[in-house]
Every structure is written in structure tokens, then in C-alpha cells.
Design an enzyme around this catalytic site. Sequence first.
Site, PDB file in Angstrom:
ATOM      1  CG  ASP A  30      57.283  26.044  61.341  1.00  0.00           C
ATOM      2  OD1 ASP A  30      56.789  25.245  60.530  1.00  0.00           O
ATOM      3  OD2 ASP A  30      56.604  26.912  61.947  1.00  0.00           O
ATOM      4  CG  ASN A  86      50.966  17.875  58.419  1.00  0.00           C
ATOM      5  OD1 ASN A  86      50.927  16.771  58.934  1.00  0.00           O
ATOM      6  ND2 ASN A  86      51.347  18.956  59.080  1.00  0.00           N
ATOM      7  CD  GLN A  93      49.565  20.594  52.105  1.00  0.00           C
ATOM      8  OE1 GLN A  93      48.983  19.566  51.719  1.00  0.00           O
ATOM      9  NE2 GLN A  93      50.447  21.239  51.369  1.00  0.00           N
ATOM     10  CG  HIS A  99      55.540  22.348  54.069  1.00  0.00           C
ATOM     11  ND1 HIS A  99      54.415  22.767  53.378  1.00  0.00           N
ATOM     12  CD2 HIS A  99      55.131  22.087  55.328  1.00  0.00           C
ATOM     13  CE1 HIS A  99      53.375  22.756  54.200  1.00  0.00           C
ATOM     14  NE2 HIS A  99      53.773  22.345  55.382  1.00  0.00           N
TER      15      HIS A  99
HETATM   16  P1  AMP Z   1      51.397  22.594  57.459  1.00  0.00           P
HETATM   17  O1  AMP Z   1      50.338  22.829  58.506  1.00  0.00           O
HETATM   18  O2  AMP Z   1      51.934  21.202  57.427  1.00  0.00           O
HETATM   19  O3  AMP Z   1      50.946  23.097  56.112  1.00  0.00           O
HETATM   20  O4  AMP Z   1      52.644  23.470  57.921  1.00  0.00           O
HETATM   21  C1  AMP Z   1      52.815  24.807  57.595  1.00  0.00           C
HETATM   22  C2  AMP Z   1      53.945  25.302  58.446  1.00  0.00           C
HETATM   23  O5  AMP Z   1      54.445  26.491  57.884  1.00  0.00           O
HETATM   24  C3  AMP Z   1      53.508  25.639  59.891  1.00  0.00           C
HETATM   25  O6  AMP Z   1      54.320  24.891  60.796  1.00  0.00           O
HETATM   26  C4  AMP Z   1      53.780  27.136  59.985  1.00  0.00           C
HETATM   27  O7  AMP Z   1      54.239  27.513  61.257  1.00  0.00           O
HETATM   28  C5  AMP Z   1      54.822  27.340  58.916  1.00  0.00           C
HETATM   29  N1  AMP Z   1      54.881  28.681  58.350  1.00  0.00           N
HETATM   30  C6  AMP Z   1      53.851  29.414  57.877  1.00  0.00           C
HETATM   31  N2  AMP Z   1      54.290  30.601  57.407  1.00  0.00           N
HETATM   32  C7  AMP Z   1      55.634  30.599  57.592  1.00  0.00           C
HETATM   33  C8  AMP Z   1      56.681  31.545  57.329  1.00  0.00           C
HETATM   34  N3  AMP Z   1      56.412  32.742  56.770  1.00  0.00           N
HETATM   35  N4  AMP Z   1      57.940  31.208  57.643  1.00  0.00           N
HETATM   36  C9  AMP Z   1      58.217  30.015  58.218  1.00  0.00           C
HETATM   37  N5  AMP Z   1      57.292  29.077  58.482  1.00  0.00           N
HETATM   38  C10 AMP Z   1      56.025  29.367  58.191  1.00  0.00           C
END
Ligand code: AMP
Length: 113
Positions: A30, A86, A93, A99
Site C-alpha cells: 500500500d 472496506n 472504501q 481489494h
Molecule cells: P480503501 O480505502 O479500502 O478503498 O483502500 C484503498 C487503498 O489503496 C488505500 O489504503 C490507499 O493507500 C491505497 N492506494 C491507492 N492508490 C494506490 C497505489 N497507486 N498504489 C498502492 N496503493 C494505493
Amino acid sequence: MNDCIFCKISAGEVPAEELYRDDDVVGIVDVNPQAPKHMLVLTRKHYGTMSEIVERGDEELAGHMVAVATKLARKAGIPEYRLVVNTGAEGGQTVDHVHVHVLGGRQMTWPPG
Ligand code: AMP
Ligand code: ZN
């Protein structure tokens, strides 16, 4: 035009620190870690949410995501950890491509925010 960031990572169009890849899922670090170890398991095919996967009857994929997340935790040296999915805006989310979060390396607290 698909602007989904996780579709782009899955396609190799956007770089990510990749930990695992097979025909169905990708494991990455992440980019904004909420714990010393914070990894994500995403599907290679676009699904919005875990609900969508289950509604389509693909429990095998849902289970595979959990299995890969569990193996990533073991590989990262965190035998004790938290998995989070989430789901939807109220579920917290922010990226609308399913994910599983793998979080560990510190004491997790409850309730989550
Ligand atoms: P959620 O809030 O459950 O949708 O989680 C989305 C996650 O994706 C967050 O923890 C972000 O930090 C992560 N995220 C967003 N863009 C990227 C990226 N380009 N590479 C890795 N993680 C990412
Ligand atoms: Zn996507």
C-alpha cells in the site's frame, strides 16, 4: 477509457511494489501504509466490491483473495495481522476496485475508525 487505478496496476500501466501475481490476483504494498506492514490483494479483473464478487457466485475468487492475503502476511513476517475489506463509501472504501488489506507489525486496536 478505464481510469481505475487498480486496473492500471493490474495491467502494469502504473507502477507498484508488487509482491505476488497469478492469473486472478495481484499483491502490492500500500502506497499510504497505516501500519508497519500494509499490503493489498486486488483482483486482476475489475470488480467494484467484494459484494459484487459474491453476488456473481464467485466464492472461489473471494476465498483465493483471503488465501493470498494470508500467505502475504506470513511472507512479510507477521503471523498475527488484520485483514480488512472496506465495502462501499459507508464501509470506508475509497478505491472502487475490490481489494483485501493486510495490516500488521503493530498492535491493532478495536473498534476501527
Ligand atoms: P480503501 O480505502 O479500502 O478503498 O483502500 C484503498 C487503498 O489503496 C488505500 O489504503 C490507499 O493507500 C491505497 N492506494 C491507492 N492508490 C494506490 C497505489 N497507486 N498504489 C498502492 N496503493 C494505493
Ligand atoms: Zn479496476
